[in-house]
Design a protein around this motif. Structure first.
Motif, PDB file in Angstrom:
ATOM      1  N   SER A   1      -7.726  12.352  35.656  1.00 14.60           N
ATOM      2  CA  SER A   1      -6.378  12.815  35.337  1.00 14.60           C
ATOM      3  C   SER A   1      -6.184  14.229  35.881  1.00 14.60           C
ATOM      4  O   SER A   1      -7.139  14.990  36.000  1.00 14.60           O
ATOM      5  CB  SER A   1      -6.139  12.801  33.826  1.00 14.60           C
ATOM      6  OG  SER A   1      -7.024  13.688  33.175  1.00 14.60           O
ATOM      7  N   PHE A   2      -4.950  14.531  36.221  1.00  8.22           N
ATOM      8  CA  PHE A   2      -4.632  15.881  36.681  1.00  8.22           C
ATOM      9  C   PHE A   2      -3.206  16.205  36.275  1.00  8.22           C
ATOM     10  O   PHE A   2      -2.400  15.325  35.995  1.00  8.22           O
ATOM     11  CB  PHE A   2      -4.828  16.023  38.191  1.00  8.22           C
ATOM     12  CG  PHE A   2      -3.898  15.193  39.022  1.00  8.22           C
ATOM     13  CD1 PHE A   2      -2.698  15.718  39.499  1.00  8.22           C
ATOM     14  CD2 PHE A   2      -4.217  13.881  39.341  1.00  8.22           C
ATOM     15  CE1 PHE A   2      -1.838  14.958  40.274  1.00  8.22           C
ATOM     16  CE2 PHE A   2      -3.368  13.108  40.118  1.00  8.22           C
ATOM     17  CZ  PHE A   2      -2.173  13.646  40.576  1.00  8.22           C
ATOM     18  N   TYR A   3      -2.947  17.502  36.238  1.00  5.91           N
ATOM     19  CA  TYR A   3      -1.623  17.978  35.842  1.00  5.91           C
ATOM     20  C   TYR A   3      -1.287  19.162  36.725  1.00  5.91           C
ATOM     21  O   TYR A   3      -2.006  20.166  36.709  1.00  5.91           O
ATOM     22  CB  TYR A   3      -1.648  18.372  34.365  1.00  5.91           C
ATOM     23  CG  TYR A   3      -0.309  18.517  33.701  1.00  5.91           C
ATOM     24  CD1 TYR A   3       0.724  17.616  33.910  1.00  5.91           C
ATOM     25  CD2 TYR A   3      -0.085  19.565  32.818  1.00  5.91           C
ATOM     26  CE1 TYR A   3       1.938  17.751  33.267  1.00  5.91           C
ATOM     27  CE2 TYR A   3       1.137  19.703  32.166  1.00  5.91           C
ATOM     28  CZ  TYR A   3       2.133  18.792  32.397  1.00  5.91           C
ATOM     29  OH  TYR A   3       3.345  18.931  31.760  1.00  5.91           O
ATOM     30  N   VAL A   4      -0.243  19.030  37.519  1.00  9.53           N
ATOM     31  CA  VAL A   4       0.207  20.098  38.403  1.00  9.53           C
ATOM     32  C   VAL A   4       1.429  20.740  37.750  1.00  9.53           C
ATOM     33  O   VAL A   4       2.438  20.072  37.502  1.00  9.53           O
ATOM     34  CB  VAL A   4       0.562  19.563  39.813  1.00  9.53           C
ATOM     35  CG1 VAL A   4       1.053  20.687  40.709  1.00  9.53           C
ATOM     36  CG2 VAL A   4      -0.635  18.853  40.433  1.00  9.53           C
ATOM     37  N   VAL A   5       1.311  22.036  37.453  1.00 11.83           N
ATOM     38  CA  VAL A   5       2.378  22.750  36.764  1.00 11.83           C
ATOM     39  C   VAL A   5       2.775  23.967  37.589  1.00 11.83           C
ATOM     40  O   VAL A   5       2.032  24.956  37.626  1.00 11.83           O
ATOM     41  CB  VAL A   5       1.938  23.209  35.355  1.00 11.83           C
ATOM     42  CG1 VAL A   5       3.093  23.896  34.629  1.00 11.83           C
ATOM     43  CG2 VAL A   5       1.396  22.046  34.541  1.00 11.83           C
ATOM     44  N   PRO A   6       3.900  23.921  38.290  1.00  4.46           N
ATOM     45  CA  PRO A   6       4.354  25.111  39.017  1.00  4.46           C
ATOM     46  C   PRO A   6       4.509  26.285  38.050  1.00  4.46           C
ATOM     47  O   PRO A   6       4.847  26.089  36.871  1.00  4.46           O
ATOM     48  CB  PRO A   6       5.709  24.696  39.596  1.00  4.46           C
ATOM     49  CG  PRO A   6       5.694  23.202  39.589  1.00  4.46           C
ATOM     50  CD  PRO A   6       4.827  22.798  38.429  1.00  4.46           C
TER      51      PRO A   6
ATOM     52  N   THR B   1      -6.260  17.622  30.409  1.00  3.64           N
ATOM     53  CA  THR B   1      -6.354  16.832  31.630  1.00  3.64           C
ATOM     54  C   THR B   1      -7.642  17.215  32.372  1.00  3.64           C
ATOM     55  O   THR B   1      -8.168  18.311  32.192  1.00  3.64           O
ATOM     56  CB  THR B   1      -5.092  17.052  32.492  1.00  3.64           C
ATOM     57  OG1 THR B   1      -5.064  16.103  33.533  1.00  3.64           O
ATOM     58  CG2 THR B   1      -5.054  18.440  33.081  1.00  3.64           C
ATOM     59  N   ASP B   2      -8.158  16.316  33.199  1.00  3.66           N
ATOM     60  CA  ASP B   2      -9.406  16.605  33.912  1.00  3.66           C
ATOM     61  C   ASP B   2      -9.278  17.844  34.788  1.00  3.66           C
ATOM     62  O   ASP B   2     -10.183  18.679  34.817  1.00  3.66           O
ATOM     63  CB  ASP B   2      -9.831  15.411  34.776  1.00  3.66           C
ATOM     64  CG  ASP B   2     -10.294  14.229  33.945  1.00  3.66           C
ATOM     65  OD1 ASP B   2     -10.862  14.446  32.849  1.00  3.66           O
ATOM     66  OD2 ASP B   2     -10.071  13.084  34.378  1.00  3.66           O
ATOM     67  N   LEU B   3      -8.188  17.961  35.522  1.00  6.51           N
ATOM     68  CA  LEU B   3      -7.987  19.111  36.398  1.00  6.51           C
ATOM     69  C   LEU B   3      -6.557  19.623  36.234  1.00  6.51           C
ATOM     70  O   LEU B   3      -5.606  18.860  36.358  1.00  6.51           O
ATOM     71  CB  LEU B   3      -8.230  18.741  37.866  1.00  6.51           C
ATOM     72  CG  LEU B   3      -8.115  19.891  38.867  1.00  6.51           C
ATOM     73  CD1 LEU B   3      -9.240  20.911  38.661  1.00  6.51           C
ATOM     74  CD2 LEU B   3      -8.145  19.366  40.299  1.00  6.51           C
ATOM     75  N   LEU B   4      -6.446  20.913  35.975  1.00 11.11           N
ATOM     76  CA  LEU B   4      -5.144  21.568  35.880  1.00 11.11           C
ATOM     77  C   LEU B   4      -4.919  22.365  37.151  1.00 11.11           C
ATOM     78  O   LEU B   4      -5.794  23.130  37.565  1.00 11.11           O
ATOM     79  CB  LEU B   4      -5.103  22.512  34.669  1.00 11.11           C
ATOM     80  CG  LEU B   4      -3.868  23.399  34.548  1.00 11.11           C
ATOM     81  CD1 LEU B   4      -2.613  22.561  34.314  1.00 11.11           C
ATOM     82  CD2 LEU B   4      -4.054  24.418  33.426  1.00 11.11           C
ATOM     83  N   VAL B   5      -3.758  22.180  37.771  1.00 13.62           N
ATOM     84  CA  VAL B   5      -3.409  22.910  38.988  1.00 13.62           C
ATOM     85  C   VAL B   5      -2.167  23.749  38.685  1.00 13.62           C
ATOM     86  O   VAL B   5      -1.130  23.218  38.294  1.00 13.62           O
ATOM     87  CB  VAL B   5      -3.127  21.947  40.167  1.00 13.62           C
ATOM     88  CG1 VAL B   5      -2.792  22.725  41.428  1.00 13.62           C
ATOM     89  CG2 VAL B   5      -4.311  21.014  40.396  1.00 13.62           C
ATOM     90  N   LEU B   6      -2.305  25.079  38.852  1.00 18.64           N
ATOM     91  CA  LEU B   6      -1.197  26.009  38.620  1.00 18.64           C
ATOM     92  C   LEU B   6      -0.861  26.736  39.924  1.00 18.64           C
ATOM     93  O   LEU B   6      -1.454  27.773  40.231  1.00 18.64           O
ATOM     94  CB  LEU B   6      -1.572  27.043  37.550  1.00 18.64           C
ATOM     95  CG  LEU B   6      -1.756  26.537  36.127  1.00 18.64           C
ATOM     96  CD1 LEU B   6      -2.275  27.649  35.230  1.00 18.64           C
ATOM     97  CD2 LEU B   6      -0.450  25.982  35.596  1.00 18.64           C
ATOM     98  N   PRO B   7       0.071  26.204  40.711  1.00 17.04           N
ATOM     99  CA  PRO B   7       0.472  26.893  41.935  1.00 17.04           C
ATOM    100  C   PRO B   7       1.501  27.991  41.652  1.00 17.04           C
ATOM    101  O   PRO B   7       2.356  27.846  40.786  1.00 17.04           O
ATOM    102  CB  PRO B   7       1.080  25.777  42.793  1.00 17.04           C
ATOM    103  CG  PRO B   7       1.427  24.680  41.855  1.00 17.04           C
ATOM    104  CD  PRO B   7       0.622  24.864  40.612  1.00 17.04           C
TER     105      PRO B   7
END
Length: 187
Positions: free
Chosen positions: A62-67, A114-120
Motif C-alpha cells: 500500500s502507498f499514499y501520495v499526499v501533495p 500505509t506501507d509507504l508515504l510519499v510527500l511531494p
C-alpha cells in the motif's frame, strides 16, 4: 529525451530504480527517501516516477501520495481548526463538523499506516505543519514504515525554516538525523 534530464535527475532515477528493484526488503528495513532541491517540475517528475513504480507493485503493497498542499490543509484541520472549535449544536452544522473530522482522521490514518508515504513538495510555512509532519513521521518511525519526502528546499534552508517556525534550535537536526539513519538522501 534523456539529454533533457539533468545528470542529477538521471542519477536519482537510477537510484530509485534500484530501490524499487528490491522494494520488499527496503520496506522491511523501513528505508525511505529524503530528496532536496526539487523545484516543482523535478518534484512532478520524481513523484510520477515513484507513483508509476508503486502502481506496478499493487496490490502487494500500500502507498499514499499526499501533495504538500493537501498535507498542509490536513495539518491545519488537525492542529488548528478542529481543536479550536466546539462542535456546533445545529444538526446540519454538527453533521458537517463530524464529516470534516472524519475526513481529517481518515487521512491521518492512511499517512500513518500505509506501507509507504510519499510527500511531494514539502515546504512548511506554519508551526502546525511542522508539528503535524513530526507527529506523522514519528508514528511511522515507531512502526519502521518508510516515507519519501521531496522538498524544493536545501537541507540548510529546511533546517533554518523548521527551527524558526518552532522556535526550537536543533529540532531539524533531530529530524534529519532520523532520516539520515533510515533513508536514502538526494540533493
Amino acid at each position: 529525451m534523456l539529454s533533457e534530464v539533468s545528470l542529477q535527475d538521471r542519477d536519482l532515477l537510477a537510484r530509485l530504480t534500484q530501490y524499487f528493484a528490491s522494494f520488499e526488503s527496503r520496506l522491511r528495513e523501513g528505508q525511505g527517501w529524503l530528496i532536496f532541491n526539487s523545484p516543482r517540475p523535478r518534484t512532478t517528475r520524481v513523484a510520477q516516477f515513484i507513483t508509476d513504480r508503486l502502481n506496478e507493485l499493487r496490490p502487494l503493497f500500500s502507498f499514499y501520495v499526499v501533495p504538500w498542499r493537501d498535507f498542509a490543509l490536513n495539518a491545519y484541520m488537525m492542529k488548528v481548526e478542529l481543536v479550536s472549535l466546539t462542535p456546533p449544536s445545529a444538526d446540519h452544522l454538527s453533521l458537517e463538523y463530524r464529516i470534516a473530522g472524519r475526513v481529517t482522521q481518515d487521512m491521518v490514518y492512511h499517512m500513518r499506516y500505509t506501507d509507504l508515504l510519499v510527500l511531494p513538495g514539502v515546504n512548511p510555512e506554519h508551526p502546525h505543519e511542522v508539528e503535524h509532519l513530526s507527529t506523522v513521521i514519528e508514528a511511522r518511525r515507531e512502526q519502521r514504515r518508510p516515507s519519501v519526502l521531496i522538498t524544493p528546499l536545501t537541507p540548510q534552508q529546511m533546517g533554518e525554516r523548521i527551527d524558526r517556525l518552532l522556535h526550537q534550535p536543533g529540532y531539524w537536526d533531530q529530524l534529519f538525523t532520523y532520516f539520515y539513519q533510515t533513508s536514502l538522501i538526494a540533493l
